[in-house]
Write a protein that holds these residues in place. Structure first.
Motif, PDB file in Angstrom:
ATOM      1  N   THR A  24      41.376-140.590 -52.350  1.00 25.32           N
ATOM      2  CA  THR A  24      41.444-139.665 -53.472  1.00 25.32           C
ATOM      3  C   THR A  24      41.106-138.241 -53.043  1.00 25.32           C
ATOM      4  OG1 THR A  24      39.128-139.926 -54.083  1.00 25.32           O
ATOM      5  CG2 THR A  24      40.701-141.511 -55.032  1.00 25.32           C
ATOM      6  N   LYS A  25      41.435-137.299 -53.910  1.00 25.83           N
ATOM      7  CA  LYS A  25      41.088-135.902 -53.675  1.00 25.83           C
ATOM      8  C   LYS A  25      39.574-135.749 -53.568  1.00 25.83           C
ATOM      9  CE  LYS A  25      41.888-131.281 -55.541  1.00 25.83           C
ATOM     10  NZ  LYS A  25      42.516-130.513 -56.625  1.00 25.83           N
ATOM     11  N   GLU A  26      38.843-136.521 -54.350  1.00 29.70           N
ATOM     12  CA  GLU A  26      37.386-136.480 -54.300  1.00 29.70           C
ATOM     13  C   GLU A  26      36.868-136.892 -52.924  1.00 29.70           C
ATOM     14  OE1 GLU A  26      39.120-137.850 -56.926  1.00 29.70           O
ATOM     15  OE2 GLU A  26      38.741-136.073 -58.159  1.00 29.70           O
ATOM     16  N   ASP A  27      37.535-137.877 -52.283  1.00 30.35           N
ATOM     17  CA  ASP A  27      37.152-138.267 -50.928  1.00 30.35           C
ATOM     18  C   ASP A  27      37.282-137.079 -49.981  1.00 30.35           C
ATOM     19  OD1 ASP A  27      36.691-140.983 -51.611  1.00 30.35           O
ATOM     20  OD2 ASP A  27      38.813-141.472 -51.299  1.00 30.35           O
ATOM     21  N   LEU A  28      38.372-136.333 -50.126  1.00 35.58           N
ATOM     22  CA  LEU A  28      38.608-135.181 -49.254  1.00 35.58           C
ATOM     23  C   LEU A  28      37.559-134.094 -49.484  1.00 35.58           C
ATOM     24  CD1 LEU A  28      42.502-134.887 -49.369  1.00 35.58           C
ATOM     25  CD2 LEU A  28      41.069-136.317 -47.917  1.00 35.58           C
ATOM     26  N   ILE A  29      37.191-133.885 -50.727  1.00 32.82           N
ATOM     27  CA  ILE A  29      36.147-132.896 -51.047  1.00 32.82           C
ATOM     28  C   ILE A  29      34.815-133.358 -50.451  1.00 32.82           C
ATOM     29  CG2 ILE A  29      34.791-131.873 -52.925  1.00 32.82           C
ATOM     30  CD1 ILE A  29      37.445-132.002 -54.618  1.00 32.82           C
ATOM     31  N   ASP A  30      34.483-134.646 -50.630  1.00 34.92           N
ATOM     32  CA  ASP A  30      33.220-135.186 -50.109  1.00 34.92           C
ATOM     33  C   ASP A  30      33.101-135.022 -48.596  1.00 34.92           C
ATOM     34  OD1 ASP A  30      32.502-135.927 -52.672  1.00 34.92           O
ATOM     35  OD2 ASP A  30      32.996-138.064 -52.396  1.00 34.92           O
ATOM     36  N   TYR A  31      34.208-135.156 -47.878  1.00 42.58           N
ATOM     37  CA  TYR A  31      34.194-135.024 -46.423  1.00 42.58           C
ATOM     38  C   TYR A  31      34.382-133.577 -45.959  1.00 42.58           C
ATOM     39  CZ  TYR A  31      34.323-140.093 -45.840  1.00 42.58           C
ATOM     40  OH  TYR A  31      34.023-141.426 -45.850  1.00 42.58           O
ATOM     41  N   GLY A  32      34.467-132.646 -46.906  1.00 39.81           N
ATOM     42  CA  GLY A  32      34.623-131.244 -46.531  1.00 39.81           C
ATOM     43  C   GLY A  32      35.989-130.929 -45.940  1.00 39.81           C
ATOM     44  N   LEU A  33      37.001-131.688 -46.359  1.00 39.08           N
ATOM     45  CA  LEU A  33      38.361-131.489 -45.853  1.00 39.08           C
ATOM     46  C   LEU A  33      39.161-130.504 -46.701  1.00 39.08           C
ATOM     47  CD1 LEU A  33      39.005-135.213 -44.971  1.00 39.08           C
ATOM     48  CD2 LEU A  33      38.861-133.315 -43.324  1.00 39.08           C
ATOM     49  N   LEU A  71      40.836-134.021 -37.902  1.00 37.43           N
ATOM     50  CA  LEU A  71      41.251-135.294 -38.484  1.00 37.43           C
ATOM     51  C   LEU A  71      42.699-135.615 -38.120  1.00 37.43           C
ATOM     52  CD1 LEU A  71      40.379-137.675 -40.305  1.00 37.43           C
ATOM     53  CD2 LEU A  71      41.384-136.410 -42.223  1.00 37.43           C
ATOM     54  N   GLY A  72      43.560-134.611 -38.161  1.00 37.58           N
ATOM     55  CA  GLY A  72      44.959-134.809 -37.781  1.00 37.58           C
ATOM     56  C   GLY A  72      45.091-135.310 -36.357  1.00 37.58           C
ATOM     57  N   ILE A  73      44.266-134.779 -35.470  1.00 37.26           N
ATOM     58  CA  ILE A  73      44.270-135.224 -34.070  1.00 37.26           C
ATOM     59  C   ILE A  73      43.709-136.640 -33.982  1.00 37.26           C
ATOM     60  CG2 ILE A  73      43.210-134.827 -31.812  1.00 37.26           C
ATOM     61  CD1 ILE A  73      43.344-131.771 -32.540  1.00 37.26           C
ATOM     62  N   GLU A  74      42.591-136.869 -34.634  1.00 40.90           N
ATOM     63  CA  GLU A  74      41.918-138.166 -34.583  1.00 40.90           C
ATOM     64  C   GLU A  74      42.810-139.309 -35.086  1.00 40.90           C
ATOM     65  OE1 GLU A  74      38.688-140.728 -33.888  1.00 40.90           O
ATOM     66  OE2 GLU A  74      38.667-138.578 -33.473  1.00 40.90           O
ATOM     67  N   LEU A  75      43.530-139.060 -36.180  1.00 41.38           N
ATOM     68  CA  LEU A  75      44.368-140.108 -36.785  1.00 41.38           C
ATOM     69  C   LEU A  75      45.835-140.048 -36.378  1.00 41.38           C
ATOM     70  CD1 LEU A  75      42.902-140.139 -40.418  1.00 41.38           C
ATOM     71  CD2 LEU A  75      42.457-141.765 -38.567  1.00 41.38           C
ATOM     72  N   HIS A  76      46.186-139.060 -35.550  1.00 43.32           N
ATOM     73  CA  HIS A  76      47.575-138.897 -35.087  1.00 43.32           C
ATOM     74  C   HIS A  76      48.541-138.705 -36.254  1.00 43.32           C
ATOM     75  CE1 HIS A  76      46.381-140.035 -31.029  1.00 43.32           C
ATOM     76  NE2 HIS A  76      45.694-141.019 -31.577  1.00 43.32           N
ATOM     77  N   ILE A  77      48.155-137.857 -37.200  1.00 43.77           N
ATOM     78  CA  ILE A  77      49.020-137.611 -38.359  1.00 43.77           C
ATOM     79  C   ILE A  77      49.510-136.172 -38.419  1.00 43.77           C
ATOM     80  CG2 ILE A  77      48.039-139.486 -39.734  1.00 43.77           C
ATOM     81  CD1 ILE A  77      46.456-137.308 -41.291  1.00 43.77           C
ATOM     82  N   GLY A  78      49.189-135.376 -37.425  1.00 43.03           N
ATOM     83  CA  GLY A  78      49.659-134.000 -37.382  1.00 43.03           C
ATOM     84  C   GLY A  78      48.775-133.069 -38.194  1.00 43.03           C
ATOM     85  N   GLN A  91      39.272-146.359 -42.605  1.00 43.19           N
ATOM     86  CA  GLN A  91      39.740-145.612 -41.439  1.00 43.19           C
ATOM     87  C   GLN A  91      39.363-144.133 -41.560  1.00 43.19           C
ATOM     88  OE1 GLN A  91      43.845-146.945 -41.933  1.00 43.19           O
ATOM     89  NE2 GLN A  91      43.811-147.752 -39.852  1.00 43.19           N
ATOM     90  N   LEU A  92      39.497-143.582 -42.755  1.00 41.94           N
ATOM     91  CA  LEU A  92      39.108-142.198 -42.979  1.00 41.94           C
ATOM     92  C   LEU A  92      37.614-142.028 -42.732  1.00 41.94           C
ATOM     93  CD1 LEU A  92      39.650-139.294 -43.907  1.00 41.94           C
ATOM     94  CD2 LEU A  92      39.325-140.087 -46.266  1.00 41.94           C
ATOM     95  N   GLU A  93      36.808-142.941 -43.264  1.00 42.13           N
ATOM     96  CA  GLU A  93      35.361-142.850 -43.085  1.00 42.13           C
ATOM     97  C   GLU A  93      34.975-142.917 -41.604  1.00 42.13           C
ATOM     98  OE1 GLU A  93      31.214-145.110 -44.339  1.00 42.13           O
ATOM     99  OE2 GLU A  93      33.114-145.824 -45.172  1.00 42.13           O
ATOM    100  N   GLU A  94      35.568-143.844 -40.859  1.00 41.10           N
ATOM    101  CA  GLU A  94      35.269-143.964 -39.428  1.00 41.10           C
ATOM    102  C   GLU A  94      35.649-142.694 -38.676  1.00 41.10           C
ATOM    103  OE1 GLU A  94      37.332-147.474 -38.118  1.00 41.10           O
ATOM    104  OE2 GLU A  94      36.099-148.792 -39.363  1.00 41.10           O
ATOM    105  N   ALA A  95      36.824-142.147 -38.974  1.00 39.53           N
ATOM    106  CA  ALA A  95      37.274-140.920 -38.304  1.00 39.53           C
ATOM    107  C   ALA A  95      36.350-139.756 -38.645  1.00 39.53           C
ATOM    108  CB  ALA A  95      38.711-140.605 -38.702  1.00 39.53           C
ATOM    109  N   MET A  96      35.980-139.659 -39.905  1.00 36.97           N
ATOM    110  CA  MET A  96      35.110-138.550 -40.319  1.00 36.97           C
ATOM    111  C   MET A  96      33.714-138.698 -39.718  1.00 36.97           C
ATOM    112  SD  MET A  96      36.882-136.329 -41.747  1.00 36.97           S
ATOM    113  CE  MET A  96      35.453-135.280 -41.986  1.00 36.97           C
ATOM    114  N   GLN A  97      33.213-139.907 -39.554  1.00 35.22           N
ATOM    115  CA  GLN A  97      31.914-140.093 -38.906  1.00 35.22           C
ATOM    116  C   GLN A  97      31.956-139.573 -37.471  1.00 35.22           C
ATOM    117  OE1 GLN A  97      31.035-144.280 -39.400  1.00 35.22           O
ATOM    118  NE2 GLN A  97      30.151-143.969 -41.425  1.00 35.22           N
TER     119      GLN A  97
END
Length: 186
Positions: free
Chosen positions: A122-131, A144-151, A171-177
């Motif tokens: 969700t958008k809230e997840d992105l706000i919580d992670y400071g994205l 994050l784009g580099i970490e997840l290979h999404i550009g 997966q998002l949580e692990e990458a953000m950690q």
């Protein structure tokens, strides 16, 4: 490594570099002035073997990716971060400047776009992670784009791309950690 799918690239230098890294067939768009004949070739390749779009990490490359993806649904996508595609001596950016290892890693991390579906992230997840919405949001999105290979994405694109690639909340949580830990060590 042998790639079954046909890889869509921008030009002959990209083809040459990819063939140094993997065994694969390519279709060259010859830049962003992609014509109907090339789109038909890509469509035929998608029907027969599948297609991976692997364009340069710049505005023209993203434009080509979008054109091909709209014309030929169901393509897979490989991404190379801009810093791995920079020429040593000039300001050029392109797949042809990447190392063999970086090309192999990008092609080993291919995503298939899925129809957008609410509920994954969700958008809230992105706000919580400071994205989005924070002072270091752009830098975090790039990491994050580099970490997840999404550009590379802007704030609006990130949510859509995460869900289209079916990145889970875990997966998002692990990458953000990993990103947050890296930031604390800087």
């Amino acid at each position: 490594m042998r790639i079954k799918e046909v890889i869509v690239v921008e030009g002959k230098d990209d083809t040459a570099r990819i063939r140094e890294a993997v065994e694969a067939d390519t279709i060259e768009t010859n830049g962003s002035a992609i014509d109907e004949e090339v789109l038909e070739q890509i469509s035929h390749a998608q029907a027969k073997r599948g297609v991976i779009i692997f364009t340069d990490p710049d505005f023209p490359g993203e434009r080509i990716r979008h054109i091909v993806d709209q014309y030929v649904p169901g393509c897979k996508h490989a991404f190379l971060p801009k810093h791995l595609a920079r020429a040593k001596r000039d300001k050029g950016v392109g797949i042809e400047h990447a190392t063999v290892d970086d090309i192999q890693e990008a092609l080993g991390s291919v995503y298939e776009l899925m129809e957008f579906s609410e509920g994954y992230i969700t958008k809230e997840d992105l706000i919580d992670y400071g994205l989005i919405g924070g002072p270091s949001a752009r830098k975090r999105r790039e990491k994050l784009g580099i970490e997840l290979h999404i550009g590379k994405t802007n704030g609006k694109q990130l949510l859509r791309r995460l869900n289209m690639f079916q990145i889970t909340a875990e997966q998002l949580e692990e990458a953000m950690q990993r990103i947050i830990e890296e930031e604390s060590n800087e």
